[in-house]
Design a protein around this motif. Structure first.
Motif, PDB file in Angstrom:
ATOM      1  N   PRO A  84       0.611  -1.408  -0.177  1.00 30.88           N
ATOM      2  CA  PRO A  84      -0.087   0.063  -0.138  1.00 30.88           C
ATOM      3  C   PRO A  84       0.945   1.315  -0.094  1.00 30.88           C
ATOM      4  CG  PRO A  84       0.098  -0.694   2.278  1.00 30.88           C
ATOM      5  CD  PRO A  84       0.881  -1.661   1.269  1.00 30.88           C
ATOM      6  N   GLU A  85       0.262   2.383  -0.813  1.00 26.45           N
ATOM      7  CA  GLU A  85       0.798   3.648  -0.482  1.00 26.45           C
ATOM      8  C   GLU A  85       0.377   4.080   0.830  1.00 26.45           C
ATOM      9  OE1 GLU A  85      -1.156   5.745  -3.585  1.00 26.45           O
ATOM     10  OE2 GLU A  85      -0.546   4.221  -5.354  1.00 26.45           O
ATOM     11  N   PRO A  86       1.081   5.200   1.353  1.00 27.98           N
ATOM     12  CA  PRO A  86       0.775   5.820   2.593  1.00 27.98           C
ATOM     13  C   PRO A  86      -0.898   6.029   2.508  1.00 27.98           C
ATOM     14  CG  PRO A  86       2.694   6.488   1.981  1.00 27.98           C
ATOM     15  CD  PRO A  86       2.462   5.774   0.806  1.00 27.98           C
ATOM     16  N   ARG A  87      -1.503   5.466   3.112  1.00 29.59           N
ATOM     17  CA  ARG A  87      -3.233   5.785   3.325  1.00 29.59           C
ATOM     18  C   ARG A  87      -3.558   5.867   4.565  1.00 29.59           C
ATOM     19  NH1 ARG A  87      -5.505   2.764  -1.846  1.00 29.59           N
ATOM     20  NH2 ARG A  87      -3.944   2.602  -3.255  1.00 29.59           N
ATOM     21  N   ALA A  88      -4.750   6.364   4.720  1.00 37.40           N
ATOM     22  CA  ALA A  88      -5.401   6.513   6.128  1.00 37.40           C
ATOM     23  C   ALA A  88      -6.670   5.525   6.243  1.00 37.40           C
ATOM     24  CB  ALA A  88      -5.735   7.746   6.381  1.00 37.40           C
ATOM     25  N   LEU A  89      -6.787   5.110   7.420  1.00 37.32           N
ATOM     26  CA  LEU A  89      -8.230   4.489   7.764  1.00 37.32           C
ATOM     27  C   LEU A  89      -9.048   5.655   8.099  1.00 37.32           C
ATOM     28  CD1 LEU A  89      -9.793   2.063   8.067  1.00 37.32           C
ATOM     29  CD2 LEU A  89      -8.944   1.722  10.360  1.00 37.32           C
ATOM     30  N   ARG A  90     -10.427   5.667   7.772  1.00 35.79           N
ATOM     31  CA  ARG A  90     -11.295   6.904   8.161  1.00 35.79           C
ATOM     32  C   ARG A  90     -12.616   6.190   8.594  1.00 35.79           C
ATOM     33  NH1 ARG A  90     -12.470  11.786   8.769  1.00 35.79           N
ATOM     34  NH2 ARG A  90     -14.506  12.821   8.109  1.00 35.79           N
ATOM     35  N   SER A  91     -13.247   6.924   9.599  1.00 38.84           N
ATOM     36  CA  SER A  91     -14.623   6.520  10.023  1.00 38.84           C
ATOM     37  C   SER A  91     -15.306   7.898  10.085  1.00 38.84           C
ATOM     38  CB  SER A  91     -14.580   5.721  11.225  1.00 38.84           C
ATOM     39  OG  SER A  91     -15.887   5.198  11.723  1.00 38.84           O
ATOM     40  N   ASP A  92     -16.569   7.702   9.469  1.00 37.67           N
ATOM     41  CA  ASP A  92     -17.568   9.078   9.802  1.00 37.67           C
ATOM     42  C   ASP A  92     -18.441   8.795  10.939  1.00 37.67           C
ATOM     43  OD1 ASP A  92     -16.021  10.460   7.643  1.00 37.67           O
ATOM     44  OD2 ASP A  92     -17.673   9.515   6.199  1.00 37.67           O
ATOM     45  N   GLU A  93     -18.676   7.791  11.124  1.00 35.80           N
ATOM     46  CA  GLU A  93     -19.955   7.354  12.142  1.00 35.80           C
ATOM     47  C   GLU A  93     -19.029   6.630  13.371  1.00 35.80           C
ATOM     48  OE1 GLU A  93     -22.685   8.132  11.591  1.00 35.80           O
ATOM     49  OE2 GLU A  93     -22.426   9.119   9.747  1.00 35.80           O
ATOM     50  N   GLY A  94     -17.710   6.400  13.393  1.00 40.99           N
ATOM     51  CA  GLY A  94     -17.010   5.541  14.382  1.00 40.99           C
ATOM     52  C   GLY A  94     -17.177   3.799  14.069  1.00 40.99           C
ATOM     53  N   SER A  95     -16.200   3.423  14.280  1.00 44.03           N
ATOM     54  CA  SER A  95     -15.924   2.122  14.009  1.00 44.03           C
ATOM     55  C   SER A  95     -14.947   1.187  14.899  1.00 44.03           C
ATOM     56  CB  SER A  95     -15.487   1.937  12.778  1.00 44.03           C
ATOM     57  OG  SER A  95     -14.217   2.297  12.174  1.00 44.03           O
ATOM     58  N   VAL A  96     -14.882  -0.046  14.941  1.00 46.48           N
ATOM     59  CA  VAL A  96     -13.734  -0.957  15.480  1.00 46.48           C
ATOM     60  C   VAL A  96     -13.155  -1.833  14.484  1.00 46.48           C
ATOM     61  CG1 VAL A  96     -13.227  -2.654  17.312  1.00 46.48           C
ATOM     62  CG2 VAL A  96     -14.986  -0.859  17.830  1.00 46.48           C
ATOM     63  N   VAL A  97     -12.245  -1.782  14.134  1.00 51.41           N
ATOM     64  CA  VAL A  97     -11.441  -2.534  12.859  1.00 51.41           C
ATOM     65  C   VAL A  97     -10.358  -3.099  13.455  1.00 51.41           C
ATOM     66  CG1 VAL A  97     -10.408  -2.169  10.802  1.00 51.41           C
ATOM     67  CG2 VAL A  97     -12.131  -0.746  11.365  1.00 51.41           C
ATOM     68  N   VAL A  98     -10.058  -4.506  13.127  1.00 49.34           N
ATOM     69  CA  VAL A  98      -8.753  -5.191  13.432  1.00 49.34           C
ATOM     70  C   VAL A  98      -7.625  -4.943  12.156  1.00 49.34           C
ATOM     71  CG1 VAL A  98      -7.823  -7.419  13.357  1.00 49.34           C
ATOM     72  CG2 VAL A  98      -9.911  -7.121  14.506  1.00 49.34           C
TER      73      VAL A  98
END
Length: 190
Positions: free
Chosen positions: A168-182
């Motif tokens: 992956p290129e440098p990227r970001a994980l985003r959540s508009d509503e909120g989340s739980v991610v492994v």
């Protein structure tokens, strides 16, 4: 390259020791041995106490998702109690261990990696509404959504979906509503 996977892509697989079934989310092929895997990610239901399967040369990370928990016995050593959800626990796959359920069936998230070829880390990421987390530029990143919704570079990630990002290129994980991610980071060994 980014690949999105969902429940239709997952496979139910018997445990190596025949004691149950796991839902395999992703299996990364081994670079030199088609009979083995480089990495395997799954979610298992453990319905009764008993032995874990043995995987020589494999590093494992186990994370309790649901249930009252389990106690793991490594030979004559003290028990390790996993009774808090979403706290990763790492151990060697060749360890002969017994599982004792603390109060009924549990569900757990499993990561297994061939330690001679790669190393991995697993983190449970809790994103508040509108929060963004950078993703490191490693060989591979795997994201599996447990709660809420998130996205990476505009690619959505909903509950029970998985994103597999290779180189992956440098990227970001985003959540508009909120989340739980492994979030799993996988690096090849030199």
């Amino acid at each position: 390259m980014m690949r999105r996977l969902g429940p239709a892509d997952y496979r139910d697989m018997p445990w190596k020791n025949g004691g149950g079934v796991t839902r395999e989310l992703l299996k990364v092929p081994h670079p030199s041995d088609p009979a083995r895997f480089l990495a395997r990610v799954s979610i298992a239901t453990v319905a009764s106490s008993g032995p874990f399967s043995v995987f020589p040369g494999v590093d494992r990370i186990l994370t309790l998702l649901e249930g009252e928990g389990m106690a793991l016995s490594f030979g004559n050593g003290p028990e390790v109690v996993l009774d808090r959800p979403l706290r990763p626990f790492a151990f060697p796959g060749e360890a002969e261990l017994q599982c004792r359920l603390l109060g009924g069936p549990v569900r757990d998230f499993n990561l297994m990696v061939d330690r001679a070829v790669a190393e991995a880390s697993l983190e449970v990421v809790r994103l508040s509404p509108g929060e963004t987390r950078p993703l490191a530029g490693v060989w591979c990143v795997l994201l599996h959504c447990l709660e809420g919704e998130a996205s990476v570079a505009g690619e959505p990630l909903a509950v029970d979906e998985t994103l597999w990002l290779e180189q992956p290129e440098p990227r970001a994980l985003r959540s508009d509503e909120g989340s739980v991610v492994v979030a799993i980071q996988l690096n090849r060994r030199a």
